[in-house]
Structure formats: structure tokens, C-alpha cells
Write a protein that holds these residues in place. Structure first.
Motif, mmCIF file in Angstrom:
data_model
loop_
_atom_site.group_PDB
_atom_site.id
_atom_site.type_symbol
_atom_site.label_atom_id
_atom_site.label_comp_id
_atom_site.label_asym_id
_atom_site.label_seq_id
_atom_site.Cartn_x
_atom_site.Cartn_y
_atom_site.Cartn_z
ATOM 1 N N LEU A 1 0.505 -2.727 -4.447
ATOM 2 C CA LEU A 1 1.476 -3.555 -5.205
ATOM 3 C C LEU A 1 2.501 -2.344 -5.816
ATOM 4 O O LEU A 1 3.526 -2.571 -6.404
ATOM 5 C CB LEU A 1 0.915 -4.587 -6.269
ATOM 6 N N SER A 2 2.002 -1.318 -6.053
ATOM 7 C CA SER A 2 2.590 -0.019 -6.829
ATOM 8 C C SER A 2 4.030 -0.011 -6.107
ATOM 9 O O SER A 2 4.017 0.137 -4.974
ATOM 10 C CB SER A 2 1.768 1.249 -6.602
ATOM 11 N N TYR A 3 4.726 0.333 -7.110
ATOM 12 C CA TYR A 3 6.149 0.652 -6.717
ATOM 13 C C TYR A 3 7.213 -0.426 -6.246
ATOM 14 O O TYR A 3 8.145 -0.239 -5.814
ATOM 15 C CB TYR A 3 6.338 2.028 -6.020
ATOM 16 N N LYS A 4 6.480 -1.497 -6.352
ATOM 17 C CA LYS A 4 7.328 -2.864 -5.698
ATOM 18 C C LYS A 4 7.751 -3.718 -6.809
ATOM 19 O O LYS A 4 6.761 -4.019 -7.661
ATOM 20 C CB LYS A 4 6.050 -3.506 -4.807
ATOM 21 N N PRO A 5 8.601 -4.100 -6.787
ATOM 22 C CA PRO A 5 9.224 -5.168 -8.132
ATOM 23 C C PRO A 5 8.402 -6.443 -8.129
ATOM 24 O O PRO A 5 7.705 -6.931 -7.292
ATOM 25 C CB PRO A 5 10.714 -5.611 -7.643
ATOM 26 N N GLY A 6 8.169 -6.585 -9.529
ATOM 27 C CA GLY A 6 7.250 -7.599 -9.647
ATOM 28 C C GLY A 6 7.858 -8.605 -11.158
ATOM 29 O O GLY A 6 8.259 -8.035 -11.784
ATOM 30 N N ALA A 7 7.598 -9.841 -10.721
ATOM 31 C CA ALA A 7 8.286 -10.886 -11.980
ATOM 32 C C ALA A 7 7.080 -11.577 -12.053
ATOM 33 O O ALA A 7 6.174 -12.189 -11.277
ATOM 34 C CB ALA A 7 9.524 -11.307 -11.334
ATOM 35 N N TRP B 1 18.593 -8.396 -5.453
ATOM 36 C CA TRP B 1 19.543 -7.407 -5.902
ATOM 37 C C TRP B 1 18.749 -5.991 -5.998
ATOM 38 O O TRP B 1 18.940 -4.871 -5.371
ATOM 39 C CB TRP B 1 20.088 -7.518 -7.331
ATOM 40 N N LEU B 2 17.652 -6.002 -6.617
ATOM 41 C CA LEU B 2 16.958 -4.701 -6.828
ATOM 42 C C LEU B 2 16.114 -4.188 -5.606
ATOM 43 O O LEU B 2 16.090 -3.194 -5.144
ATOM 44 C CB LEU B 2 15.740 -5.121 -7.835
ATOM 45 N N LEU B 3 15.556 -5.500 -4.605
ATOM 46 C CA LEU B 3 15.141 -5.016 -3.602
ATOM 47 C C LEU B 3 15.933 -4.390 -2.692
ATOM 48 O O LEU B 3 15.684 -3.161 -1.671
ATOM 49 C CB LEU B 3 14.430 -6.276 -2.873
ATOM 50 N N LYS B 4 17.186 -4.826 -2.455
ATOM 51 C CA LYS B 4 18.046 -4.204 -1.545
ATOM 52 C C LYS B 4 18.542 -2.918 -1.987
ATOM 53 O O LYS B 4 18.833 -2.088 -1.407
ATOM 54 C CB LYS B 4 19.630 -5.276 -1.714
ATOM 55 N N CYS B 5 18.630 -2.613 -3.408
ATOM 56 C CA CYS B 5 18.812 -1.449 -3.967
ATOM 57 C C CYS B 5 17.950 -0.466 -3.496
ATOM 58 O O CYS B 5 18.382 0.687 -3.283
ATOM 59 C CB CYS B 5 18.798 -1.349 -5.519
ATOM 60 N N ILE B 6 16.534 -0.726 -3.588
ATOM 61 C CA ILE B 6 15.293 0.128 -3.148
ATOM 62 C C ILE B 6 15.424 0.366 -1.831
ATOM 63 O O ILE B 6 15.114 1.618 -1.543
ATOM 64 C CB ILE B 6 13.980 -0.537 -3.718
ATOM 65 N N GLU B 7 15.881 -0.635 -1.063
ATOM 66 C CA GLU B 7 15.910 -0.303 0.423
ATOM 67 C C GLU B 7 16.991 0.719 0.738
ATOM 68 O O GLU B 7 16.900 1.525 1.618
ATOM 69 C CB GLU B 7 16.236 -1.774 1.229
ATOM 70 N N ILE C 1 15.746 8.477 -0.489
ATOM 71 C CA ILE C 1 15.063 8.429 -2.036
ATOM 72 C C ILE C 1 13.706 7.993 -1.913
ATOM 73 O O ILE C 1 13.688 6.555 -1.781
ATOM 74 C CB ILE C 1 16.253 7.804 -2.887
ATOM 75 N N GLY C 2 12.667 8.437 -2.229
ATOM 76 C CA GLY C 2 11.201 7.740 -2.142
ATOM 77 C C GLY C 2 10.777 7.502 -3.306
ATOM 78 O O GLY C 2 11.572 7.614 -4.500
ATOM 79 N N ILE C 3 9.492 7.235 -3.671
ATOM 80 C CA ILE C 3 8.721 6.821 -4.816
ATOM 81 C C ILE C 3 8.710 7.989 -5.562
ATOM 82 O O ILE C 3 8.592 9.236 -4.831
ATOM 83 C CB ILE C 3 7.545 5.999 -4.650
ATOM 84 N N PRO C 4 8.945 8.377 -6.949
ATOM 85 C CA PRO C 4 8.346 9.348 -7.690
ATOM 86 C C PRO C 4 7.206 10.131 -7.123
ATOM 87 O O PRO C 4 6.294 9.633 -6.785
ATOM 88 C CB PRO C 4 8.569 8.912 -9.053
ATOM 89 N N GLU C 5 7.077 11.348 -7.427
ATOM 90 C CA GLU C 5 5.880 12.159 -7.199
ATOM 91 C C GLU C 5 5.241 11.745 -8.285
ATOM 92 O O GLU C 5 5.145 11.822 -9.439
ATOM 93 C CB GLU C 5 6.316 13.793 -7.201
ATOM 94 N N ARG C 6 3.965 11.743 -7.842
ATOM 95 C CA ARG C 6 2.773 11.239 -8.597
ATOM 96 C C ARG C 6 1.965 12.486 -9.271
ATOM 97 O O ARG C 6 1.675 13.348 -8.488
ATOM 98 C CB ARG C 6 1.576 10.446 -8.012
#
Length: 206
Positions: A108-114, A178-184, A191-196
Motif C-alpha cells: 500500500l505504500s506510496y499509494k493514495p488512501g482515503a 485527480w491525484l491518481l492521474k497526476c501520479i501516473e 518521477i518515481g517514489i522518493p528514495e527511502r
């Protein structure tokens, strides 16, 4: 893109379901696939801290937790809905989320949640706060609406009469899409996920 919506109520088509359906409908209208995941009325045991999931990659209890964890790996976003039980999320959903995030949080990490909450009257904000904490400990963007994500009513019919609450659900669906489309779009542009960083754990009592 796909969003999993989890109904944390034992009532399959009650007030929480009604709110989730409004979110799902809006997501579909905005080009996002949805799937509703029902916890149902069967008992879900809480985490016993055995740590077996650290070795096997899944919880040893054979119930809906592992089923959802596999689905979560392929999903792009999540909405967790719960009725209010004593100013908290349902016991089943709480046990479910404890085990999902402990055994399969990486899915689930780095995926939008509500989160959305449903009540006859009170306890919604406390429940909303409880559910959002799962996201913020797991590197998940939290999707908001124009008000706290809650509906009021004692029956599905009454929930539909909460016009502001239902509008909040629709705005939530639009914001999630909107957020999912921005991430895609970001992924398509490199642009990938931040370096951990390696996690630092500080004990307060030594």
C-alpha cells in the motif's frame, strides 16, 4: 488505474456501503476502475504479534487479510469505510487494518488512501482520525475532500438525504481520480517514489 474500496461494516448494504458507492460512482465517471471489498460479518482476529509474516510474507491466519493484501499489490489507491462504533472504527476493520498494514504495508505504500466514516450522530471525527493514521505511518498520500469525509444517517435512505455528506463523497472521488492521474503522469515523465532512508528507531525508555 484501480481503486479498492473496503466496506468495514458487517452490514453489506448499509450506510457505509451507500457512501462508498457514491465515491465509486464518481471514480468510475472519471475513468478509474473500482472494486468493492466487503469485510462481511465473519470474525476477524486481531494481530497477535507472532511475527510469522516477517518470515513468510503473509499472515498465518487464513482469512480476508491475505486475500486483500494480494489485491492491494495490484491496486493504485484505497478507500476504507467504517461505521462509528463507540467513537471508533468497527472492531473488525480495526483488526483487519492492524494486520494488513503490519504484514503487507509495502503493498500500500506510496499509494493514495482515503477514509470515510458513517454515523447516526457523533464519533465521526475520532474515527476519521483513527483511520487516517494508518496512511500517515505508511508513506501514503491522504486524499481529502471539501469537508471531513463523513456521512450521517441511521439507514441508507437517511444517508442519501445527507446532501452535504454525499457531495463530500463525490468530491473525494474526484480528488482521488485527480491525484491518481497526476501520479501516473509523473511516472510517465520519470518521477518515481522518493528514495527511502534506512529507518531510525528511537526508544524512549532505555
Amino acid at each position: 488505474m484501480k481503486v479498492l474500496l473496503v466496506n468495514g461494516s458487517a452490514r453489506l448494504k448499509g450506510c457505509t456501503y451507500t457512501a462508498l458507492c457514491e465515491v465509486a460512482k464518481t471514480l468510475e465517471e472519471n475513468g478509474i476502475e473500482t472494486e468493492l471489498f466487503q469485510l462481511g460479518a465473519k470474525p476477524i482476529c486481531g494481530c497477535i504479534g507472532c511475527m510469522s509474516c516477517r518470515k513468510t510474507g503473509e499472515c498465518f491466519m487464513n482469512d480476508k487479510v491475505n486475500e486483500f493484501a494480494k489485491m492491494a499489490k495490484e491496486a493504485d489507491g484505497f478507500v476504507f469505510g467504517s461505521p462509528v462504533h463507540y467513537a471508533s472504527a468497527s472492531g473488525a476493520l480495526t483488526s483487519f487494518l492492524d494486520r494488513v498494514f503490519f504484514s503487507a504495508g509495502a503493498n500500500l505504500s506510496y499509494k493514495p488512501g482515503a477514509s470515510i466514516t458513517s454515523a447516526r450522530r457523533g464519533g465521526t471525527t475520532a474515527t476519521f482520525d483513527q483511520l487516517n493514521k494508518y496512511f500517515t505511518i505508511n508513506n501514503m498520500p491522504v486524499v481529502s475532500s471539501q469537508y471531513w469525509n463523513m456521512v450521517h444517517g441511521n439507514t441508507p435512505e437517511e444517508t442519501l438525504q445527507d446532501l452535504e455528506g454525499m457531495q463530500v463523497m463525490r468530491i473525494l472521488g474526484k480528488n482521488m481520480a485527480w491525484l491518481l492521474k497526476c501520479i501516473e503522469l509523473g511516472k510517465q515523465n520519470g518521477i518515481g517514489i522518493p528514495e527511502r532512508e534506512e529507518k531510525v528507531a528511537t526508544n524512549f525508555i532505555r
